[in-house]
Design a protein around this motif. Sequence first.
Motif, PDB file in Angstrom:
ATOM      1  N   GLU A 182       0.957  -1.205   0.075  1.00  0.00           N
ATOM      2  CA  GLU A 182       0.010  -0.029   0.074  1.00  0.00           C
ATOM      3  C   GLU A 182       0.736   1.351  -0.164  1.00  0.00           C
ATOM      4  O   GLU A 182       0.524   2.103  -0.858  1.00  0.00           O
ATOM      5  CB  GLU A 182      -1.012  -0.123   1.128  1.00  0.00           C
ATOM      6  CG  GLU A 182      -2.011   1.163   1.258  1.00  0.00           C
ATOM      7  CD  GLU A 182      -3.207   0.684   1.864  1.00  0.00           C
ATOM      8  OE1 GLU A 182      -3.443   1.633   3.005  1.00  0.00           O
ATOM      9  OE2 GLU A 182      -3.696  -0.138   1.669  1.00  0.00           O
ATOM     10  N   THR A 183       1.477   1.384   1.106  1.00  0.00           N
ATOM     11  CA  THR A 183       2.493   2.526   1.062  1.00  0.00           C
ATOM     12  C   THR A 183       3.449   2.956  -0.172  1.00  0.00           C
ATOM     13  O   THR A 183       3.299   3.960  -0.589  1.00  0.00           O
ATOM     14  CB  THR A 183       3.430   2.747   2.301  1.00  0.00           C
ATOM     15  OG1 THR A 183       2.514   2.442   3.404  1.00  0.00           O
ATOM     16  CG2 THR A 183       4.246   4.064   2.329  1.00  0.00           C
ATOM     17  N   ALA A 184       4.316   1.831  -0.627  1.00  0.00           N
ATOM     18  CA  ALA A 184       5.141   2.174  -1.855  1.00  0.00           C
ATOM     19  C   ALA A 184       4.285   2.072  -3.025  1.00  0.00           C
ATOM     20  O   ALA A 184       4.536   3.341  -3.884  1.00  0.00           O
ATOM     21  CB  ALA A 184       5.997   0.786  -1.824  1.00  0.00           C
ATOM     22  N   SER A 185       3.137   1.768  -3.252  1.00  0.00           N
ATOM     23  CA  SER A 185       2.459   1.882  -4.299  1.00  0.00           C
ATOM     24  C   SER A 185       1.790   3.089  -4.318  1.00  0.00           C
ATOM     25  O   SER A 185       1.770   3.740  -5.615  1.00  0.00           O
ATOM     26  CB  SER A 185       1.347   0.859  -4.518  1.00  0.00           C
ATOM     27  OG  SER A 185       1.827  -0.465  -4.582  1.00  0.00           O
ATOM     28  N   ILE A 186       1.244   3.569  -3.351  1.00  0.00           N
ATOM     29  CA  ILE A 186       0.670   5.123  -3.391  1.00  0.00           C
ATOM     30  C   ILE A 186       1.875   5.949  -3.494  1.00  0.00           C
ATOM     31  O   ILE A 186       1.498   7.016  -4.514  1.00  0.00           O
ATOM     32  CB  ILE A 186       0.017   5.347  -2.106  1.00  0.00           C
ATOM     33  CG1 ILE A 186      -1.384   4.332  -1.984  1.00  0.00           C
ATOM     34  CG2 ILE A 186      -0.396   6.938  -1.951  1.00  0.00           C
ATOM     35  CD1 ILE A 186      -1.878   4.524  -0.830  1.00  0.00           C
ATOM     36  N   TRP A 187       2.965   6.060  -3.053  1.00  0.00           N
ATOM     37  CA  TRP A 187       3.893   7.028  -3.406  1.00  0.00           C
ATOM     38  C   TRP A 187       4.596   6.876  -5.023  1.00  0.00           C
ATOM     39  O   TRP A 187       4.827   7.852  -5.616  1.00  0.00           O
ATOM     40  CB  TRP A 187       5.125   6.953  -2.420  1.00  0.00           C
ATOM     41  CG  TRP A 187       4.885   7.461  -1.197  1.00  0.00           C
ATOM     42  CD1 TRP A 187       4.472   7.015   0.047  1.00  0.00           C
ATOM     43  CD2 TRP A 187       5.266   8.926  -0.713  1.00  0.00           C
ATOM     44  NE1 TRP A 187       4.279   7.704   1.065  1.00  0.00           N
ATOM     45  CE2 TRP A 187       4.631   9.158   0.541  1.00  0.00           C
ATOM     46  CE3 TRP A 187       5.317   9.964  -1.547  1.00  0.00           C
ATOM     47  CZ2 TRP A 187       4.925  10.257   1.227  1.00  0.00           C
ATOM     48  CZ3 TRP A 187       5.407  11.141  -0.822  1.00  0.00           C
ATOM     49  CH2 TRP A 187       5.142  11.367   0.436  1.00  0.00           C
ATOM     50  N   ARG A 218     -10.470   3.355   0.660  1.00  0.00           N
ATOM     51  CA  ARG A 218     -10.153   3.035   2.010  1.00  0.00           C
ATOM     52  C   ARG A 218     -11.280   3.594   3.052  1.00  0.00           C
ATOM     53  O   ARG A 218     -11.530   2.849   3.849  1.00  0.00           O
ATOM     54  CB  ARG A 218      -9.001   3.420   2.374  1.00  0.00           C
ATOM     55  CG  ARG A 218      -7.590   2.976   1.829  1.00  0.00           C
ATOM     56  CD  ARG A 218      -6.565   3.534   1.383  1.00  0.00           C
ATOM     57  NE  ARG A 218      -5.765   2.835   0.835  1.00  0.00           N
ATOM     58  CZ  ARG A 218      -5.683   2.448  -0.487  1.00  0.00           C
ATOM     59  NH1 ARG A 218      -6.598   3.260  -1.175  1.00  0.00           N
ATOM     60  NH2 ARG A 218      -4.759   1.812  -1.315  1.00  0.00           N
ATOM     61  N   ASN A 243      -5.999  10.407   7.757  1.00  0.00           N
ATOM     62  CA  ASN A 243      -4.854   9.802   6.943  1.00  0.00           C
ATOM     63  C   ASN A 243      -4.177  10.507   5.913  1.00  0.00           C
ATOM     64  O   ASN A 243      -3.726  10.164   5.061  1.00  0.00           O
ATOM     65  CB  ASN A 243      -5.387   8.582   6.413  1.00  0.00           C
ATOM     66  CG  ASN A 243      -6.206   7.550   7.244  1.00  0.00           C
ATOM     67  OD1 ASN A 243      -5.328   6.532   7.788  1.00  0.00           O
ATOM     68  ND2 ASN A 243      -7.231   7.677   7.582  1.00  0.00           N
ATOM     69  N   HIS A 245      -1.311  11.912   5.734  1.00  0.00           N
ATOM     70  CA  HIS A 245       0.245  11.889   5.786  1.00  0.00           C
ATOM     71  C   HIS A 245       0.237  10.505   4.593  1.00  0.00           C
ATOM     72  O   HIS A 245       1.614  10.549   3.842  1.00  0.00           O
ATOM     73  CB  HIS A 245       0.927  11.559   6.832  1.00  0.00           C
ATOM     74  CG  HIS A 245       1.371  12.913   7.684  1.00  0.00           C
ATOM     75  ND1 HIS A 245       0.471  13.249   8.578  1.00  0.00           N
ATOM     76  CD2 HIS A 245       2.207  13.814   7.497  1.00  0.00           C
ATOM     77  CE1 HIS A 245       0.900  14.310   9.188  1.00  0.00           C
ATOM     78  NE2 HIS A 245       2.185  14.847   8.273  1.00  0.00           N
ATOM     79  N   THR A 246      -0.615   9.516   4.914  1.00  0.00           N
ATOM     80  CA  THR A 246      -0.195   8.573   4.089  1.00  0.00           C
ATOM     81  C   THR A 246      -1.154   8.321   2.547  1.00  0.00           C
ATOM     82  O   THR A 246      -0.643   7.879   1.748  1.00  0.00           O
ATOM     83  CB  THR A 246      -0.894   7.150   4.813  1.00  0.00           C
ATOM     84  OG1 THR A 246      -2.249   7.252   5.204  1.00  0.00           O
ATOM     85  CG2 THR A 246       0.296   6.784   5.852  1.00  0.00           C
ATOM     86  N   LEU A 247      -2.378   8.991   2.733  1.00  0.00           N
ATOM     87  CA  LEU A 247      -3.288   9.124   1.445  1.00  0.00           C
ATOM     88  C   LEU A 247      -3.062  10.440   0.798  1.00  0.00           C
ATOM     89  O   LEU A 247      -3.248  10.446  -0.492  1.00  0.00           O
ATOM     90  CB  LEU A 247      -4.348   8.594   1.830  1.00  0.00           C
ATOM     91  CG  LEU A 247      -4.704   7.214   2.763  1.00  0.00           C
ATOM     92  CD1 LEU A 247      -6.250   7.163   3.113  1.00  0.00           C
ATOM     93  CD2 LEU A 247      -4.207   6.162   1.897  1.00  0.00           C
ATOM     94  N   PRO A 250       1.166  12.395  -0.732  1.00  0.00           N
ATOM     95  CA  PRO A 250       2.027  12.104  -1.996  1.00  0.00           C
ATOM     96  C   PRO A 250       1.597  12.917  -3.250  1.00  0.00           C
ATOM     97  O   PRO A 250       2.274  13.724  -3.761  1.00  0.00           O
ATOM     98  CB  PRO A 250       1.690  10.544  -1.939  1.00  0.00           C
ATOM     99  CG  PRO A 250       1.553  10.073  -0.761  1.00  0.00           C
ATOM    100  CD  PRO A 250       0.760  11.286  -0.081  1.00  0.00           C
TER     101      PRO A 250
END
Length: 504
Positions: A182-187, A218, A243, A245-247, A250
């Motif tokens: 999830e994290t790497a793919s979104i960035w 989400r 969310n 910072h995570t969503l 980027p």
Amino acid sequence: MTSGEEKPKENVEELLEQDIQREVETGFLANLIGWPVLSMVLGFSFYKLTTEIVPYQFIDEIFHVDQTVRYISGRWTEWNPKITTPPGLYILGWFNYKIMHFFTSWSTLTILRMVNLLGGVVVWPWVVLRPLFLFNAIGFWPITLMSFPLMAAYYYLYYTDVWSTILIVESLTLALTLPFGETASIWLSALCGLVSCTFRQTNIIWNIFIMVLVVERRALIHKDFNNVNFNNYLKFTIHAIENFHTLILPYALNMVAFALFLLFNRSITLGDKDNHVVGLHGVQFFYCLTFMAVFSAPIWVSRLFLKSYLTRNLGKPLRFIFELLGIILVIRYFTVIHPFLLADNRHFTFYLLKKIITRNFCFKYLLMPAVYHFATFTYIEVVRPRVMHFHPILPIEIKSAVDLPIQLTHISWTVLILCTFMTVVPSPLFEPRYYILPFIFWRLFVSASPEAYISKEVPTRFSCTKRLTFELIWFIIINAFTLFIFIKYPFVWTTEQYLQRITW
């Protein structure tokens, strides 16, 4: 009830699963067979066209090739003032030239054009579309979108549109399929979105759409969307804040970078600013929807669909009249006819405008409003069956965003319409290539209307293969017609050294 009467009901689910499995297998087979055939046809036609038909720079290639040659020559600080887009294509062209010129004696122009052919034939179907196809194998075929006429026409030329599309749709693919977690793919999705803006600035709008999808997919799980739309908007907003910072971050960084670009450049275009002034070209939205309705005809044309349009309007004729009057007002007060369009007969839009759209009063204010109205209906109604619906009380059973189907909710559907509007309406030019992304983003979230057929076992069996096949054939026919006109009907411009031709 006898056992013979019960059998059809017992077998419904099993037979439908068989239908879906058959559709998926047919789609995979069609793509495995179709891709090498189409690739050879495109490769052969590319070679003939670029070496024999137009072995010279064509229309805007004059600017794009000039800038790339400056980079190849090491003149990185020079900039052609007629170029309106950032240097993404020219850097990619420089990179491709530095590799390929060791292996071929082809001209610089042919090597640069190869950037788009390789992108459209290899990267686009295999890297960008294949993962989405695996998630939605009965929704579309990669070889069909590879053949999309407005995009395929630029496999032969050195324009920005092919890689602009590849990168921003790859951003969508990464956001939906999450291949790296999830994290790497979104960035990575945000990074692709940012890089795509170096090919076409308006891609920043589609960054917003992708960000909305990321949050929405989400929020609907963690906040339990229901059938009250206003509540879902609140839940979406709360989840986005919680969310951030995570969503959000980027993609927000992309928007900050774009805002800094606007402040520094004082315009969305880099060069030739006088001829590319942002305005309110309202009728452009209807041009876009009309093109989309025509290109997507094989997936929606049916007697039932046309009947639903007539029923809607005959049932409330006053509403229909007011909608037509609204379209007429947009035509009257928000039509922009750019001098470039009137002076350049090398584009199909020149003839569409003169022969149909503004041919006379009746065409402009009676025929075209009806066409635009039907196109708008088509754009909306083809999406409607695929929009997610939620239970008023029960929670969402799916617990991971990657397991959700490739569908929109009422939130992302609204944002898709707004992004389409924001992409095309500010442009004063009637340019069909601006409709590539509105069509692709729309098409990926709709499905062909299933063809129901009567079965002795159960009357609810279906097949989409016929429509998906017709869609591919339809695109091939349009591409063949476009190439035929381009090759067979050259003409002379006294101000140009070479023969001129007609394209999109």
